[in-house]
Structure formats: C-alpha cells, structure tokens
Motif scaffolding. Structure first.
Motif: not given
Length: 378
Positions: A97-109, A181-183
């Motif tokens: 649901v919150h992977s920076p690899r899949q959807r980007g940093f802002v979305y995961s954050h 979740n992000s950083l």
C-alpha cells in the motif's frame, strides 16, 4: 482521493493560527510531552503490540494503548494494524500500500492514506483484535480520542495549547510516523536481506523512539526490540522492559541469536523476492535475441524443449551454455554487490538464474516450467 484529505490539510493550515494564539511556554511543554507520549503509543501500541503481537498485556492496558494511539488522529487501531500487516506481507511489491519503489516517495509518505481504495479496514487481517468490543468501539469513533485530547490541551493552555500543544505536535507526529513508510525504505543501511527496501536509519530512530531500525524490524518482525545492537537506541523497548518489571506487560519476544548474528537461513518468500531483484539486473530480451541469432532452427527447437523440461533444477540449469547468458560468478558478484551478508546467497543466485531462464524461455516461445507441470497433471 478520499475526502478526509481536507481535514488533514486543515490541521496543517491550523498551525499557522499560532500567529494569533501566540506561543507560550506552557503550550510548548504540552506539545513536547504530548508528542513523546503519543509517539510511544504509536510504536509500542499500534506497531509492536497490535500489528505484531511482540508482547502480551492485560485487556485494560491494551485499551489504554489503543486510546492513546488514536489520540494521534492516525485512524483507528484496527485500520492501522490491518494496513501494516498487509504491508509486511507485500512489502515493496506491487501489492504494497505504501512502497516508494512502486508509487514514488510522496505517495508512500502520505498520498496512499487518502486513496479511496485504502479507506476500508480488512477485519479478517485483524480478527484477533476485532473480537474485543472496546476496540470495535474505538474503530467506529476513531476521531473521538483526538478530539478529546484537543479539548484538554485547550483547557490546560488556552488557544495556544490547542494550536501549539495539539496541532503542532500532531503534525510533527504525522510526518515522523510517515517517514518510516517512505524514508526508511529509501535512505539508510541494510544489515539483513529481507526481500524489500527496508533500511536502518539512526536519525529516524531518534525521532521515533526506535522505529527507525526498520531493516532490523523486517528481518524479525515479532521482536519487541528493534535496535538489535547495544548502540542502536530504542527507547520504546526500554520503556516496555521497565513496564515488564512492573508486571504491566510480559512475554516480550526477542530475536533468535542466529538472527542477531545474521546467520539465519532466509524463508522462501524472501529468497524469491531477492531473486526477482537480482534477475532484474539482467536483460532477458538481449539474451533471447543472441540465442535466436546464433542458433539454427532445429537447435532452437531443441533448446525450447530443454528449457520447458527443466523445473527448478539449478545443477542442470548452470550447465546450459547459452549465448550472452551470465555465468554463475557474474550472478554471485552482482548478488554480493546488491545484498547484505547472508548464508542464503547461493539460494538467491540459483533462484534468480531460474527466473532469468524462464523469462528467456518465454521470449523464445518455450513453455514455462509451471505450464509443463500443469499439462502433466491434466
């Protein structure tokens, strides 16, 4: 996007009201105390207890943890735990649901929280928690604890207590939590192979009372302790240890010695995900083109049959001599560059080779191993 993005933005904008409310020392003290209290409730409650059951406690203290955690306005205990359990099952895959690899940093954050498809709560994932009526009650009234906290802050320190004490600390708490979740999936160090991008980040650990040792956590999720080394500060664990001395919590789960020494054998799911990452470093299209260009039609047909018959037999796979196919040493070199130390490196390399050959075989028109197996069963 879910409409709750509007109150989320209003909470951020409300912080500017400090221009009119003023900033008092009393309000700052309320904000600092509230941040660390709720930060502990997120780490010890939402995360280590409700999501991972890393220790046991009484029904009363369970409710206290859930109430304090919901004072953060980060949705209900059931929603939080269900999403986090799903995250660990699908970490950094397309289903996360919150992977920076899949959807980007802002979305995961932060963006994922307000996507409509994530608004619901999968109660099957938290059936052990949903059996408690008081947690269901908190789930239905998810904002009630936060609203009550805001009122108390106003009563203690006036408008400044509401704005500085509650709103400021809530916003800082939001982003401290979201950074895990992000950083923590982008910056930091990997001590363990976990099949995902989780990392240890000492700076995040300071702001989150130990939650920043994220790679450690993904290596052994049910551990109440996330700072595995003595120098890895984990205040949440220290407080839980003290509470265990007082009999408030008990059965604190610890990582096995093999995990602490990084000598444990990886599970099949982690090996598969790591192998997919390793296989992704090589280009199956280029290899298939090289094979097609160098092989006669009869040879190509025989090769297709051979690729179709080989089912997860690394000893035979490595003996294939294919044009432009990387050698085992090349795979090992790439794997050592990509991954932390692990005794399962050979397993990862063999599985990655199989995956690459399957991709090459599919491009050449060879039946995939699982298709051959299904055909035989029929």
């Amino acid at each position: 996007m879910y409409p709750s993005v509007i109150p989320f933005l209003l909470i951020h904008l409300g912080c500017v009201a400090a221009i009119w409310s003023g900033v008092t020392w009393q309000a700052i003290a309320v904000g600092v105390g509230l941040y660390w209290l709720r930060r502990f409730a997120i780490g010890a409650g939402y995360h280590r207890y409700f999501s991972h059951r890393a220790y046991a406690t009484s029904r009363l203290f369970q409710f206290i943890l859930a109430f304090l955690a919901q004072c953060t306005a980060q949705k209900s205990v059931l929603w939080w735990a269900a999403k986090h359990r799903h995250h660990h099952l699908q970490s950094d895959t397309s289903q996360d649901v919150h992977s920076p690899r899949q959807r980007g940093f802002v979305y995961s954050h932060v963006g994922w929280i307000f996507a409509r498809q994530h608004d619901g709560t999968d109660l099957l994932k938290v059936a052990d928690l949903a059996s408690y009526p008081e947690l269901i009650w908190l789930h239905k009234l998810e904002l009630a604890p936060a609203i009550l906290t805001a009122v108390v802050c106003a009563l203690i320190a006036g408008w400044s207590g509401l704005v500085v004490g509650f709103l400021w600390s809530t916003v800082v708490l939001y982003h401290a939590t979201f950074c895990i979740n992000s950083l923590a999936h982008v910056h930091g160090r990997k001590r363990y192979v976990t099949g995902d991008d989780s990392r240890n980040n000492w700076l995040l650990a300071l702001f989150t009372m130990g939650e920043g040792w994220h790679n450690n956590h993904h290596a052994y999720q049910s551990s109440v302790r996330q700072g595995f080394r003595w120098w890895e500060l984990d205040p949440t664990f220290y407080i839980l240890t003290i509470l265990s001395w007082l009999g408030i919590v008990w059965d604190l789960k610890a990582p096995p010695a093999q995990v602490l020494r990084n000598e444990h054998r990886l599970g099949s799911r982690v090996i598969k995900r790591a192998a997919e990452q390793l296989a992704g470093r090589f280009n199956p299209e280029r290899i298939a083109l090289a094979i097609s260009a160098s092989a006669q039609s009869s040879e190509l047909s025989a090769l297709r049959d051979a690729l179709g018959r080989l089912q997860h037999r690394a000893d035979l796979l490595w003996n294939l001599r294919l044009p432009d196919m990387p050698t085992r040493e090349q795979f090992l070199t790439e794997a050592r560059d990509m991954f932390a130390k692990t005794i399962s490196l050979d397993d990862i390399v063999d599985r990655a080779y199989e995956l690459l050959l399957e991709s090459v075989g599919s491009l050449l028109g060879a039946p995939a191993p699982w298709a051959m197996a299904e055909a035989k069963s029929v």
